[in-house]
Design an enzyme around this catalytic site. Sequence first.
Site, PDB file in Angstrom:
ATOM      1  N   ILE A 128       2.865 -14.702  -6.679  1.00 39.60           N
ATOM      2  CA  ILE A 128       3.936 -15.330  -7.452  1.00 39.60           C
ATOM      3  C   ILE A 128       5.096 -14.347  -7.623  1.00 39.60           C
ATOM      4  CG2 ILE A 128       4.521 -16.321  -9.699  1.00 39.60           C
ATOM      5  CD1 ILE A 128       1.479 -17.052  -9.944  1.00 39.60           C
ATOM      6  N   ASP A 151       0.819  -1.208   0.000  1.00 35.94           N
ATOM      7  CA  ASP A 151       0.000   0.000   0.000  1.00 35.94           C
ATOM      8  C   ASP A 151       0.859   1.266   0.000  1.00 35.94           C
ATOM      9  OD1 ASP A 151      -2.468   1.155  -0.225  1.00 35.94           O
ATOM     10  OD2 ASP A 151      -2.886   1.193   1.929  1.00 35.94           O
ATOM     11  N   SER A 194     -27.149  -3.219  -7.064  1.00 36.77           N
ATOM     12  CA  SER A 194     -27.131  -4.011  -5.832  1.00 36.77           C
ATOM     13  C   SER A 194     -27.244  -5.507  -6.102  1.00 36.77           C
ATOM     14  CB  SER A 194     -28.259  -3.565  -4.896  1.00 36.77           C
ATOM     15  OG  SER A 194     -29.505  -3.662  -5.554  1.00 36.77           O
TER      16      SER A 194
HETATM   17 CA   LIG Z   1      -3.395   1.049  -2.286  1.00 36.21          CA
HETATM   18 CA   LIG Z   2      -0.291  -0.546  -4.076  1.00 43.30          CA
HETATM   19 CA   LIG Z   3       3.330 -11.656  -8.965  1.00 47.65          CA
END
Ligand SMILES: [Ca+2]
Ligand SMILES: [Ca+2]
Ligand SMILES: [Ca+2]
Length: 569
Positions: free
Chosen positions: A222, A197, A252
């Site tokens: 992987i 992130d 929905s």
């Molecule tokens: Ca992100």
């Molecule tokens: Ca990312």
């Molecule tokens: Ca990968």
Amino acid sequence: MWRSFGLLCIFLALLPLARAGKVRDANGGTNCAVCTVLVGIVEQLAQVYDEGAVDALERLCSFLPEQLQAPCRAGAEVFAPYIAEAIYNKETPDVVCHAIGFCKVDPGHQACHIFPPPKEGMEAALRRIQPMYQDAKKMREGRGFADICDIPGIKEICDIFDRAFSSHLPAEDLDKDGFSTMKTFRGSSWRGKDCNDLDSRHHPGARPVDGDKLTDSNCNGIFGLDSETGLPYEDVLCNGTEPRGMILLGDSIGAHFHLPPQWFEAKSLNPSVFKDLIFILENEIDWPELSTATGHMNNTFGEVIKGPVDSIYMRLRERNRCNHRDYQNLGVNGGRSGSMNSTIVRSLVRNRISDYPAIVNIELVGNDVCNGHPDTLSHMTKPKDFRKYMLDTLQYLDGVLPEGSHVWLTSLANGSLLYANVHDRIHPLGSLRNDVTYRDMYTFLNCLEISPCTGWLNANSTLRYLTTQRAFELNDVLKNITATSLYKNFKLIYQDIPIDAVIAKWEAQGGHGWELIEPVDGFHINQLANALSADYIWEWMEKEHPELLGKVNLNNDRIKQLFGDQGGY
Ligand SMILES: [Ca+2]
Ligand SMILES: [Ca+2]
Ligand SMILES: [Ca+2]
Ligand SMILES: *[C@@H]1O[C@H](CO)[C@@H](O)[C@H](O)[C@H]1NC(C)=O
Ligand SMILES: *[C@@H]1O[C@H](CO)[C@@H](O)[C@H](O)[C@H]1NC(C)=O
Ligand SMILES: *[C@@H]1O[C@H](CO)[C@@H](O)[C@H](O)[C@H]1NC(C)=O
Ligand SMILES: *[C@@H]1O[C@H](CO)[C@@H](O)[C@H](O)[C@H]1NC(C)=O
Ligand SMILES: *[C@@H]1O[C@H](CO)[C@@H](O)[C@H](O)[C@H]1NC(C)=O
Ligand SMILES: *[C@@H]1O[C@H](CO)[C@@H](O)[C@H](O)[C@H]1NC(C)=O
């Protein structure tokens, strides 16, 4: 499906909309509906446990998750005396909610009710409770409780909704690549979990950065070098296997709306049915993680949602494990062609160059013909507007989808099947005394002018028929667009919605249509039907459009052996 999404609306989801004053209604609208459902449940709890309404309210609060209990008690305390007195006097929940002022009779309207009316009739009862009404009104005004979202306990729930509904992008996403590490608030329940992130190049669906020699950039688990050949595993195991993601753009039905029926049945209420309440609210009462398009986990929620899980994404992954985590569910409750073009499609994240192609399903099965307006026909989307919205949506997609993608348009449903299958069955709210049918529930919503779909959820068969006719006219637009438009980066396909076929197949095996319909809202398909639809759509692809599927990856067993569950979800 649809504009205000089911009885849920009643209970919860319309709350924030009601507060924002966005929803037009009559006779108290959402405030009335929420009040009536809550008082109905309290009154039934009092019967089941043979106790007074004050104790029943306390019992209900004690079932809720810890953080909602104190506010619930604070709210309950304010109204308990009124509710207790009225229930003691054997008033129906409908009458009680008129007495405390959340239900009204607007000029030119009749009093609405979902439970059987009192013997003397609604009008006589309402005249009788006038003194209590004056009393309760003064109290509500004194406390500033004009709206049901102002009441402690309910307010906290409205607040979660306000947060959840603020955008279709994840609330927590440090690198702003559209993928999150948390599940709810449009996180990994909806789009594959971000495995890094802090780097926006790293996300599900990416073509591996530098062969994923050192780290996993596309989150499929992987990475690293094959010691035998010295080549990156991504090259050895995934090159040439035509990886692809599954993206759903829709409403929905696609997001898989589901309200636990236990919440509406006094006998089934207990702390365990509210165990996941906060999680459920933060996911907008949708269950994308168990849905036809993007289901990706075993059903571990216990009694609140039952049935098998099967999905297009799971099958794509089984076919080619390089596709692990490459899913996006961009279903939005109430989604229709206008919001599809203006917001929903624009929340899709795909890089035309650095990501793999995708198969994209656009499904808007009813909201364009569904609204709560008493003059519902004249408020449906017109074919020429529908055409413009869909063309603009597709044009936008052509700008963001990698070359080699596919888009399939699902038709609108024949929503007449809903009424046909459930209208005379007992609704969960009526399960204690067999006194509320789906027709009663639909009529109540229409009376309050907050129905998610006045046209289909209606005792008037002419109106149901005309609504389906309009849906079919819009389907002609979809067919026409498919026949006449060409796009640079994707191939366009039309598909008749599988619901009718799935029901027919189920009935041929001895099942009943109602067993596939959501019990609380009477308006969506349930978990079982989601799984059956995935199976049906997959077969349709294999037969009619194998090009959507990509190759079978012959390295799947090796991937499993080397990378186990590939980092899970
Ligand atoms: Ca992100
Ligand atoms: Ca990312
Ligand atoms: Ca990968
Ligand atoms: C895999 O594909 C990449 C990019 O197309 C290429 O550079 C690489 O040589 C290929 N590896 C193998 C083993 O085919
Ligand atoms: C679902 O359960 C099966 C059997 O217990 C297990 O093998 C599988 O890994 C589970 N799948 C997920 C996605 O957790
Ligand atoms: C579709 O959305 C775009 C971006 O919001 C807007 O410019 C365009 O006018 C919309 N199309 C229609 C038919 O409203
Ligand atoms: C739509 O559904 C209704 C109710 O199931 C059915 O009677 C009708 O024949 C269907 N219409 C079409 C055109 O399939
Ligand atoms: C049923 O709906 C149609 C179409 O809106 C309307 O013309 C008709 O009057 C309605 N019938 C009844 C009994 O309300
Ligand atoms: C599609 O619609 C256009 C404009 O509405 C019309 O001119 C054309 O004949 C239609 N084509 C097909 C194949 O239905």
